[in-house]
Write a protein that holds these residues in place. Structure first.
Motif, PDB file in Angstrom:
ATOM      1  N   ALA A  47      47.922 -29.740  30.671  1.00 37.19           N
ATOM      2  CA  ALA A  47      48.606 -29.503  31.944  1.00 37.19           C
ATOM      3  C   ALA A  47      47.840 -30.180  33.092  1.00 37.19           C
ATOM      4  O   ALA A  47      48.448 -30.827  33.952  1.00 37.19           O
ATOM      5  N   LEU A  48      46.522 -30.048  33.091  1.00 35.97           N
ATOM      6  CA  LEU A  48      45.710 -30.711  34.118  1.00 35.97           C
ATOM      7  C   LEU A  48      45.878 -32.226  34.044  1.00 35.97           C
ATOM      8  O   LEU A  48      46.006 -32.903  35.070  1.00 35.97           O
ATOM      9  N   GLN A  49      45.882 -32.768  32.824  1.00 38.66           N
ATOM     10  CA  GLN A  49      46.049 -34.209  32.645  1.00 38.66           C
ATOM     11  C   GLN A  49      47.421 -34.664  33.144  1.00 38.66           C
ATOM     12  O   GLN A  49      47.547 -35.711  33.786  1.00 38.66           O
ATOM     13  N   PHE A  50      48.456 -33.878  32.868  1.00 42.44           N
ATOM     14  CA  PHE A  50      49.801 -34.226  33.305  1.00 42.44           C
ATOM     15  C   PHE A  50      49.874 -34.283  34.827  1.00 42.44           C
ATOM     16  O   PHE A  50      50.362 -35.256  35.404  1.00 42.44           O
ATOM     17  N   PHE A  51      49.381 -33.231  35.487  1.00 44.50           N
ATOM     18  CA  PHE A  51      49.472 -33.178  36.947  1.00 44.50           C
ATOM     19  C   PHE A  51      48.619 -34.255  37.609  1.00 44.50           C
ATOM     20  O   PHE A  51      49.017 -34.846  38.604  1.00 44.50           O
ATOM     21  N   LEU A  52      47.456 -34.552  37.042  1.00 47.27           N
ATOM     22  CA  LEU A  52      46.632 -35.634  37.580  1.00 47.27           C
ATOM     23  C   LEU A  52      47.337 -36.974  37.373  1.00 47.27           C
ATOM     24  O   LEU A  52      47.340 -37.819  38.267  1.00 47.27           O
ATOM     25  N   GLY A  53      47.954 -37.157  36.209  1.00 44.79           N
ATOM     26  CA  GLY A  53      48.684 -38.396  35.937  1.00 44.79           C
ATOM     27  C   GLY A  53      49.828 -38.606  36.907  1.00 44.79           C
ATOM     28  O   GLY A  53      50.027 -39.706  37.422  1.00 44.79           O
ATOM     29  N   VAL A  54      50.584 -37.547  37.187  1.00 44.33           N
ATOM     30  CA  VAL A  54      51.691 -37.647  38.146  1.00 44.33           C
ATOM     31  C   VAL A  54      51.138 -38.001  39.529  1.00 44.33           C
ATOM     32  O   VAL A  54      51.678 -38.859  40.229  1.00 44.33           O
ATOM     33  N   ALA A  55      50.038 -37.378  39.921  1.00 47.83           N
ATOM     34  CA  ALA A  55      49.441 -37.660  41.225  1.00 47.83           C
ATOM     35  C   ALA A  55      48.989 -39.115  41.316  1.00 47.83           C
ATOM     36  O   ALA A  55      49.209 -39.781  42.337  1.00 47.83           O
ATOM     37  N   ILE A  56      48.389 -39.631  40.260  1.00 46.02           N
ATOM     38  CA  ILE A  56      47.925 -41.022  40.263  1.00 46.02           C
ATOM     39  C   ILE A  56      49.110 -41.980  40.355  1.00 46.02           C
ATOM     40  O   ILE A  56      49.081 -42.960  41.108  1.00 46.02           O
ATOM     41  N   ILE A  57      50.177 -41.706  39.633  1.00 52.45           N
ATOM     42  CA  ILE A  57      51.373 -42.558  39.690  1.00 52.45           C
ATOM     43  C   ILE A  57      51.951 -42.551  41.101  1.00 52.45           C
ATOM     44  O   ILE A  57      52.316 -43.595  41.645  1.00 52.45           O
ATOM     45  N   LEU A  76      41.180 -42.268  29.216  1.00 54.03           N
ATOM     46  CA  LEU A  76      39.885 -42.025  29.848  1.00 54.03           C
ATOM     47  C   LEU A  76      39.957 -40.848  30.814  1.00 54.03           C
ATOM     48  O   LEU A  76      39.037 -40.032  30.877  1.00 54.03           O
ATOM     49  N   TYR A  77      41.052 -40.758  31.568  1.00 59.21           N
ATOM     50  CA  TYR A  77      41.223 -39.608  32.458  1.00 59.21           C
ATOM     51  C   TYR A  77      41.297 -38.316  31.644  1.00 59.21           C
ATOM     52  O   TYR A  77      40.756 -37.291  32.038  1.00 59.21           O
ATOM     53  N   GLY A  78      42.000 -38.380  30.530  1.00 58.27           N
ATOM     54  CA  GLY A  78      42.116 -37.195  29.681  1.00 58.27           C
ATOM     55  C   GLY A  78      40.767 -36.729  29.171  1.00 58.27           C
ATOM     56  O   GLY A  78      40.459 -35.534  29.196  1.00 58.27           O
ATOM     57  N   ILE A  79      39.943 -37.667  28.713  1.00 54.80           N
ATOM     58  CA  ILE A  79      38.603 -37.307  28.233  1.00 54.80           C
ATOM     59  C   ILE A  79      37.778 -36.748  29.380  1.00 54.80           C
ATOM     60  O   ILE A  79      37.109 -35.717  29.239  1.00 54.80           O
ATOM     61  N   LEU A  80      37.840 -37.399  30.534  1.00 61.17           N
ATOM     62  CA  LEU A  80      37.072 -36.946  31.700  1.00 61.17           C
ATOM     63  C   LEU A  80      37.475 -35.536  32.122  1.00 61.17           C
ATOM     64  O   LEU A  80      36.618 -34.686  32.361  1.00 61.17           O
ATOM     65  N   ILE A  81      38.769 -35.277  32.184  1.00 66.10           N
ATOM     66  CA  ILE A  81      39.244 -33.950  32.573  1.00 66.10           C
ATOM     67  C   ILE A  81      38.792 -32.898  31.568  1.00 66.10           C
ATOM     68  O   ILE A  81      38.321 -31.820  31.944  1.00 66.10           O
ATOM     69  N   THR A  82      38.913 -33.197  30.286  1.00 62.54           N
ATOM     70  CA  THR A  82      38.513 -32.240  29.251  1.00 62.54           C
ATOM     71  C   THR A  82      37.018 -31.953  29.309  1.00 62.54           C
ATOM     72  O   THR A  82      36.601 -30.789  29.255  1.00 62.54           O
ATOM     73  N   VAL A  83      36.201 -32.988  29.449  1.00 66.34           N
ATOM     74  CA  VAL A  83      34.748 -32.802  29.508  1.00 66.34           C
ATOM     75  C   VAL A  83      34.370 -31.995  30.749  1.00 66.34           C
ATOM     76  O   VAL A  83      33.553 -31.073  30.675  1.00 66.34           O
ATOM     77  N   ILE A  84      34.974 -32.304  31.888  1.00 70.37           N
ATOM     78  CA  ILE A  84      34.665 -31.552  33.115  1.00 70.37           C
ATOM     79  C   ILE A  84      35.119 -30.101  32.980  1.00 70.37           C
ATOM     80  O   ILE A  84      34.382 -29.178  33.350  1.00 70.37           O
ATOM     81  N   TYR A  85      36.322 -29.877  32.460  1.00 64.74           N
ATOM     82  CA  TYR A  85      36.840 -28.515  32.301  1.00 64.74           C
ATOM     83  C   TYR A  85      35.909 -27.658  31.443  1.00 64.74           C
ATOM     84  O   TYR A  85      35.446 -26.597  31.869  1.00 64.74           O
ATOM     85  N   TYR A  86      35.617 -28.133  30.231  1.00 69.78           N
ATOM     86  CA  TYR A  86      34.777 -27.353  29.325  1.00 69.78           C
ATOM     87  C   TYR A  86      33.361 -27.204  29.866  1.00 69.78           C
ATOM     88  O   TYR A  86      32.789 -26.103  29.845  1.00 69.78           O
TER      89      TYR A  86
END
Length: 158
Positions: A47-57, A76-86
């Motif tokens: 969900a975080l990746q989706f909303f960030l992706g929409v914002a970037i677009i 890369l954004y997905g990996i970054l978001i996951t690493v930051i979240y956890y």
């Protein structure tokens, strides 16, 4: 009024014959609970990746650069978001939202809170191929746990 009990404290003190605090047995959680944590946290990360992706677009479109392709940048954004979240959640609170729901937490070998280095190590270790299946072993301890020398245990309710 009583102060709330520190959730990182062991449930009881056990002294050795020398008068030192003996390590307490850590009550690790089972594979079903680990799977529930995984599913809840993955839904949140997606969900975080989706909303960030929409914002970037939308930002690219507003800047007149709609022709640019995100391609592998999305991964890369997905990996970054996951690493930051956890990393943030496990270091700051001792649990992710999935662990909050299942009443579990991550601790170090002594049963205390984990360091930022261990939290980051756990997060990057999750990207080892087939790592999610490692929690289905007899011990229900994932590779990201054993590599970072951490455990997922039941949260003490005090």
């Amino acid at each position: 009024m009583d102060q709330p009990r520190d959730p990182y404290l062991p449930p009881a003190s056990v002294l050795t014959e020398e008068g030192e605090l003996a390590p307490l047995p850590i009550e690790m959680v089972g594979a079903g609970t680990r799977f529930a944590n995984f599913m809840i946290d993955n839904i949140i990360c997606y969900a975080l990746q989706f909303f960030l992706g929409v914002a970037i677009i939308l930002i690219f479109k507003a800047a007149g650069a709609a022709h640019l392709k995100a391609g592998c940048m999305a991964n890369l954004y997905g990996i970054l978001i996951t690493v930051i979240y956890y990393s943030f959640m496990e270091y700051r609170f001792g649990f992710t939202l999935g662990k909050l729901v299942t009443k579990t937490r991550v601790v170090d070998e002594s049963g205390g809170p984990i360091s930022l280095g261990k939290a980051i190590g756990r997060s990057f270790s999750r990207y080892i191929p087939f790592e999610p299946f490692s929690c289905f072993g007899a011990e229900s301890r994932g590779w990201h746990d054993s590599i970072s020398k951490t455990y997922v245990v039941k949260r003490s309710e005090a």
